[in-house]
Enzyme design. Structure first.
Site, short mmCIF file in Angstrom:
data_model
loop_
_atom_site.label_atom_id
_atom_site.label_comp_id
_atom_site.label_asym_id
_atom_site.label_seq_id
_atom_site.Cartn_x
_atom_site.Cartn_y
_atom_site.Cartn_z
N THR A 47 0.82 -1.21 0.00
CA THR A 47 0.00 0.00 0.00
C THR A 47 0.85 1.26 0.00
O THR A 47 1.98 1.28 0.53
CB THR A 47 -0.91 0.03 1.24
N TYR A 58 -1.94 0.26 10.02
CA TYR A 58 -2.17 -0.41 8.74
C TYR A 58 -0.93 -0.32 7.84
O TYR A 58 -0.41 -1.32 7.36
CB TYR A 58 -3.38 0.21 8.04
#
Length: 330
Positions: A118, A142
């Site tokens: 990501t 995250y």
């Protein structure tokens, strides 16, 4: 490539599109997914499906039974605010579970591993567009959970006969243009998904989180990549790993251009010929002004070229899928 490809999280949004891309390219595919957020009906029937978590000891048997030579790893948790509220969930579901899967893959002789990473690994970038060599300073669990998995893969590739590609996604949107898959998660937070839901009356309005960013219209700018183009990038990455088994790659997956929140909502208004109610709200902590990929490396490394890099087209595909969900009562 002989053998088959295992896709973890293949019943989810991006994973189900990758399954389609692999099958369409002629690969044999086995999907494992614990169905916590995925849907068994989202797995193309040409693939074998085993309902199972990636950390389950049974994964070793699946690898052996299906002669798995490569893994595309999508399984994990992806909601940034939730990761701040429940960091241990993200270090369990993303980092610890990935460690278990990588260990099983090494023991099972899997030679190639593609990881769903990501742009959150960059945190708030110092420069835009952001390139792979720029600092990686995640500002939430995250992003950190994904960056830790990238580090594990680098170390494992140095110690074992396995190479990897980590694709750092920017904002994934849209749906399969042929209507075979799309984003089906209830309560999704992705802007285009939320906006087309509002356009169909599933939501009363769309929140605009901040209008004081250092951007032309004051709203945050993001690089939106069509999920079908992203799935194609995974197939090209797999082909690259197979062709050059001693090389590994970390690559941005984006278009290298950005659209603001208001530009996206204008596109939805345009495509649907209606006006979505917009509710201005405060900025969310940690939201960068702009997050755009420098995609020179992926264009240089892979024969991948975007085919769906049109904002209105992305919206149209997302809208068509949303209508299909509504017809199914979902």
């Amino acid at each position: 490539m002989d053998g088959s490809v295992m896709v973890t999280g293949g019943a989810g949004y991006i994973g189900s599109h990758a399954v389609l891309a692999l099958l369409d390219a002629g690969y044999r595919v086995v999907v494992i997914d614990n169905l916590v957020t995925g849907f068994d009906w989202a797995v193309d029937r040409r693939a074998d499906f085993v309902p199972m978590a990636v950390e389950d000891p049974g994964v070793a048997r699946v690898i052996a039974a299906h002669d798995v030579r490569a893994i595309l790893h999508f399984a994990g948790s992806v909601v940034v605010p939730e990761s701040v509220a429940d960091p241990l969930k993200y270090y369990r579901n993303n980092t610890a579970a990935s460690r278990s899967l990588i260990e099983t893959a090494v023991a099972g002789g899997v030679r190639h591993f593609i990881f769903s990473s990501t742009a959150a690994t960059y945190g708030i970038p110092e420069t835009v567009p952001v390139a792979e060599g720029d600092p990686t300073v995640p500002i939430n669990p995250y992003g950190m959970s994904k960056l830790m998995t990238e580090a594990m893969l680098r170390d494992v590739a140095a110690a074992h006969s396995m190479n990897f590609a980590a694709l750092r996604y920017f904002n994934v949107a849209g749906a399969d243009p042929d209507g075979r898959a799309g984003q089906s998660t209830a309560g999704a937070t992705h802007l285009i998904k939320v906006a087309v839901e509002a356009a169909l009356g599933k939501r009363a309005s769309v929140g605009v989180f901040g209008t004081d960013f250092a951007t032309p219209d004051g709203t945050g700018v993001r690089d939106y990549i069509h999920v079908t183009d992203l799935a194609a990038a995974h197939v090209h990455a797999l082909e690259k790993l197979v062709a050059a088994p001693t090389e590994s790659h970390i690559l941005n997956a984006g278009y290298g251009k950005g659209f603001s929140v208001l530009q996206v909502l204008d596109a939805v208004d345009r495509v649907t010929n209606r006006t979505i109610a917009r509710v201005i709200q405060g900025r969310r902590a940690g939201d960068p002004d702009a997050l755009i990929a420098d995609n020179a490396a992926i264009l240089r490394t892979l024969p991948w070229r975007p085919r769906h890099d049109d904002l209105d087209g992305i919206v149209r595909d997302a809208l068509a899928w949303e209508r299909q969900l509504a017809e199914r009562g979902l």
